[in-house]
Design a protein around this motif. Structure first.
Motif, PDB file in Angstrom:
ATOM      1  N   SER A   6       0.823  -1.206   0.000  1.00  0.00           N
ATOM      2  CA  SER A   6       0.000   0.000   0.000  1.00  0.00           C
ATOM      3  C   SER A   6       0.858   1.258   0.000  1.00  0.00           C
ATOM      4  O   SER A   6       2.018   1.244   0.440  1.00  0.00           O
ATOM      5  N   GLU A   7       0.280   2.345  -0.495  1.00  0.00           N
ATOM      6  CA  GLU A   7       0.982   3.635  -0.497  1.00  0.00           C
ATOM      7  C   GLU A   7       1.279   4.077   0.935  1.00  0.00           C
ATOM      8  O   GLU A   7       2.325   4.669   1.207  1.00  0.00           O
ATOM      9  N   LYS A   8       0.352   3.786   1.832  1.00  0.00           N
ATOM     10  CA  LYS A   8       0.541   4.151   3.238  1.00  0.00           C
ATOM     11  C   LYS A   8       1.768   3.451   3.811  1.00  0.00           C
ATOM     12  O   LYS A   8       2.568   4.055   4.532  1.00  0.00           O
ATOM     13  N   TYR A   9       1.941   2.161   3.478  1.00  0.00           N
ATOM     14  CA  TYR A   9       3.085   1.393   3.957  1.00  0.00           C
ATOM     15  C   TYR A   9       4.381   1.979   3.402  1.00  0.00           C
ATOM     16  O   TYR A   9       5.373   2.145   4.133  1.00  0.00           O
ATOM     17  N   LYS A  10       4.370   2.323   2.114  1.00  0.00           N
ATOM     18  CA  LYS A  10       5.567   2.874   1.484  1.00  0.00           C
ATOM     19  C   LYS A  10       5.931   4.233   2.078  1.00  0.00           C
ATOM     20  O   LYS A  10       7.112   4.524   2.309  1.00  0.00           O
ATOM     21  N   ILE A  17      13.042   5.937   7.060  1.00  0.00           N
ATOM     22  CA  ILE A  17      14.382   6.114   6.492  1.00  0.00           C
ATOM     23  C   ILE A  17      14.845   7.548   6.710  1.00  0.00           C
ATOM     24  O   ILE A  17      15.976   7.801   7.136  1.00  0.00           O
ATOM     25  N   ILE A  18      13.969   8.501   6.436  1.00  0.00           N
ATOM     26  CA  ILE A  18      14.296   9.921   6.593  1.00  0.00           C
ATOM     27  C   ILE A  18      14.636  10.238   8.043  1.00  0.00           C
ATOM     28  O   ILE A  18      15.631  10.918   8.329  1.00  0.00           O
ATOM     29  N   ASN A  19      13.834   9.746   8.969  1.00  0.00           N
ATOM     30  CA  ASN A  19      14.083  10.007  10.388  1.00  0.00           C
ATOM     31  C   ASN A  19      15.424   9.440  10.837  1.00  0.00           C
ATOM     32  O   ASN A  19      16.166  10.080  11.592  1.00  0.00           O
ATOM     33  N   SER A  20      15.734   8.235  10.377  1.00  0.00           N
ATOM     34  CA  SER A  20      17.028   7.633  10.727  1.00  0.00           C
ATOM     35  C   SER A  20      18.177   8.432  10.128  1.00  0.00           C
ATOM     36  O   SER A  20      19.206   8.661  10.779  1.00  0.00           O
ATOM     37  N   ALA A  21      17.985   8.874   8.891  1.00  0.00           N
ATOM     38  CA  ALA A  21      19.027   9.656   8.217  1.00  0.00           C
ATOM     39  C   ALA A  21      19.281  10.963   8.958  1.00  0.00           C
ATOM     40  O   ALA A  21      20.435  11.353   9.176  1.00  0.00           O
ATOM     41  N   GLY A  47      19.630  -2.050  -0.002  1.00  0.00           N
ATOM     42  CA  GLY A  47      18.771  -2.138  -1.183  1.00  0.00           C
ATOM     43  C   GLY A  47      17.429  -1.466  -0.965  1.00  0.00           C
ATOM     44  O   GLY A  47      16.903  -0.790  -1.855  1.00  0.00           O
ATOM     45  N   THR A  48      16.876  -1.656   0.238  1.00  0.00           N
ATOM     46  CA  THR A  48      15.588  -1.026   0.558  1.00  0.00           C
ATOM     47  C   THR A  48      15.716   0.492   0.525  1.00  0.00           C
ATOM     48  O   THR A  48      14.855   1.188  -0.036  1.00  0.00           O
ATOM     49  N   ILE A  49      16.789   0.997   1.111  1.00  0.00           N
ATOM     50  CA  ILE A  49      16.983   2.460   1.126  1.00  0.00           C
ATOM     51  C   ILE A  49      17.134   2.995  -0.295  1.00  0.00           C
ATOM     52  O   ILE A  49      16.536   4.012  -0.658  1.00  0.00           O
ATOM     53  N   TYR A  50      17.891   2.262  -1.130  1.00  0.00           N
ATOM     54  CA  TYR A  50      18.079   2.726  -2.501  1.00  0.00           C
ATOM     55  C   TYR A  50      16.819   2.560  -3.354  1.00  0.00           C
ATOM     56  O   TYR A  50      16.725   3.162  -4.432  1.00  0.00           O
ATOM     57  N   ASN A  51      15.874   1.796  -2.886  1.00  0.00           N
ATOM     58  CA  ASN A  51      14.583   1.732  -3.580  1.00  0.00           C
ATOM     59  C   ASN A  51      13.819   3.045  -3.461  1.00  0.00           C
ATOM     60  O   ASN A  51      12.984   3.379  -4.301  1.00  0.00           O
ATOM     61  N   TYR A  52      14.138   3.791  -2.389  1.00  0.00           N
ATOM     62  CA  TYR A  52      13.426   5.043  -2.119  1.00  0.00           C
ATOM     63  C   TYR A  52      14.262   6.283  -2.443  1.00  0.00           C
ATOM     64  O   TYR A  52      13.714   7.312  -2.848  1.00  0.00           O
ATOM     65  N   PHE A  53      15.564   6.176  -2.238  1.00  0.00           N
ATOM     66  CA  PHE A  53      16.437   7.340  -2.434  1.00  0.00           C
ATOM     67  C   PHE A  53      17.719   6.908  -3.135  1.00  0.00           C
ATOM     68  O   PHE A  53      18.276   5.859  -2.830  1.00  0.00           O
ATOM     69  N   SER A  54      18.208   7.762  -4.030  1.00  0.00           N
ATOM     70  CA  SER A  54      19.429   7.418  -4.768  1.00  0.00           C
ATOM     71  C   SER A  54      20.695   7.833  -4.020  1.00  0.00           C
ATOM     72  O   SER A  54      21.789   7.362  -4.330  1.00  0.00           O
ATOM     73  N   GLU A  58      19.620  13.235  -1.793  1.00  0.00           N
ATOM     74  CA  GLU A  58      18.202  13.131  -2.121  1.00  0.00           C
ATOM     75  C   GLU A  58      17.354  12.987  -0.860  1.00  0.00           C
ATOM     76  O   GLU A  58      16.247  13.538  -0.776  1.00  0.00           O
ATOM     77  N   ILE A  59      17.878  12.262   0.123  1.00  0.00           N
ATOM     78  CA  ILE A  59      17.152  12.122   1.396  1.00  0.00           C
ATOM     79  C   ILE A  59      16.984  13.491   2.044  1.00  0.00           C
ATOM     80  O   ILE A  59      15.883  13.866   2.452  1.00  0.00           O
ATOM     81  N   TYR A  60      18.064  14.267   2.113  1.00  0.00           N
ATOM     82  CA  TYR A  60      17.956  15.559   2.776  1.00  0.00           C
ATOM     83  C   TYR A  60      17.095  16.530   1.980  1.00  0.00           C
ATOM     84  O   TYR A  60      16.357  17.331   2.570  1.00  0.00           O
ATOM     85  N   LEU A  61      17.142  16.467   0.668  1.00  0.00           N
ATOM     86  CA  LEU A  61      16.296  17.331  -0.156  1.00  0.00           C
ATOM     87  C   LEU A  61      14.820  17.032   0.079  1.00  0.00           C
ATOM     88  O   LEU A  61      13.980  17.936   0.060  1.00  0.00           O
ATOM     89  N   GLU A  62      14.509  15.762   0.311  1.00  0.00           N
ATOM     90  CA  GLU A  62      13.134  15.391   0.634  1.00  0.00           C
ATOM     91  C   GLU A  62      12.722  16.017   1.977  1.00  0.00           C
ATOM     92  O   GLU A  62      11.604  16.528   2.122  1.00  0.00           O
ATOM     93  N   VAL A  63      13.638  15.971   2.941  1.00  0.00           N
ATOM     94  CA  VAL A  63      13.384  16.607   4.248  1.00  0.00           C
ATOM     95  C   VAL A  63      13.157  18.106   4.062  1.00  0.00           C
ATOM     96  O   VAL A  63      12.207  18.685   4.605  1.00  0.00           O
ATOM     97  N   LEU A  64      14.011  18.727   3.276  1.00  0.00           N
ATOM     98  CA  LEU A  64      13.939  20.167   3.053  1.00  0.00           C
ATOM     99  C   LEU A  64      12.649  20.539   2.330  1.00  0.00           C
ATOM    100  O   LEU A  64      12.004  21.546   2.655  1.00  0.00           O
ATOM    101  N   HIS A  65      12.271  19.725   1.356  1.00  0.00           N
ATOM    102  CA  HIS A  65      11.033  19.976   0.615  1.00  0.00           C
ATOM    103  C   HIS A  65       9.823  19.926   1.543  1.00  0.00           C
ATOM    104  O   HIS A  65       8.947  20.808   1.491  1.00  0.00           O
ATOM    105  N   THR A  66       9.778  18.915   2.399  1.00  0.00           N
ATOM    106  CA  THR A  66       8.660  18.771   3.327  1.00  0.00           C
ATOM    107  C   THR A  66       8.622  19.921   4.325  1.00  0.00           C
ATOM    108  O   THR A  66       7.564  20.499   4.591  1.00  0.00           O
TER     109      THR A  66
END
Length: 202
Positions: A6-10, A17-21, A47-54, A58-66
């Protein structure tokens, strides 16, 4: 056939991942922290982390965007009910005067933000994204100042864009000083606020 996710799970996994980062960045520094550190802290595979972020960029940019979206929503909603330009400038200063300096988690994230900003000076595309974010907030204050000039609250001869940049220079400068033990953050910021507003009026 693999089970559907589900999208909610993803989204939940992405937030984890973001919180840990962020914790790794705050503890080790943005430049020093690695994807492997995030793997250890989060418990997810690389592998799981790279499924979401390259990358960690990119992880920090997602944080900054939010964070930027949240800030924009909060500030624009507040501005919509404030009746004067002066009340808007006061509100923005007070956002920083109400910060809890004893919150070590927030201090760590503040340090990471400025560390990432310096990191972006070496990456043209990252710097463009960060500049776009800053330009929005520059425009926000510039428009408030122009509103004050039109209403007679502020001096018509001052340069609105210059004073918008000055506001964020004050905020950036004072935030960088909090790393020094004993720095009188609130006293200095109150003085800067008073001087800034006085200059806007005269």
């Amino acid at each position: 056939m693999p089970p559907s996710v589900s999208e909610k799970y993803k989204e939940e996994k992405k937030r984890n991942i973001i919180n840990s980062a962020l914790i790794c960045f705050a503890e080790k520094g943005f430049e020093t922290a690695t994807i492997d550190d995030i793997v250890v802290h989060s418990g997810f595979s690389k592998g799981t982390i790279y499924n979401y972020f390259s990358s960690k960029d990119e992880i920090y940019l997602e944080v900054l965007h939010t964070a930027t979206k949240n800030d924009i929503d909060v500030i624009t909603n507040k501005f919509s009910v404030l009746r004067t330009a002066l009340s808007k400038i006061n509100y923005l200063f007070d956002l920083y005067l109400n910060i809890d300096l004893n919150n070590q988690k927030r201090l760590g994230f503040t340090v990471v933000f400025y560390e990432f900003t310096l990191h972006c000076t070496r990456e043209k595309k990252l710097l463009e994204l960060l500049t776009k974010r800053r330009n929005f907030f520059i425009h926000l204050i510039s428009e408030a100042i122009k509103e004050g000039q039109a209403s007679g609250e502020f001096n018509k001869n001052i340069q609105a864009d210059t004073y918008s940049h000055l506001f964020w220079t004050i905020i950036d400068g004072i935030n960088l000083q909090v790393v020094y033990k004993g720095f009188p953050y609130y006293d200095v910021l109150r003085e800067m606020k008073e001087a800034y507003i006085e200059k806007l009026k005269n």
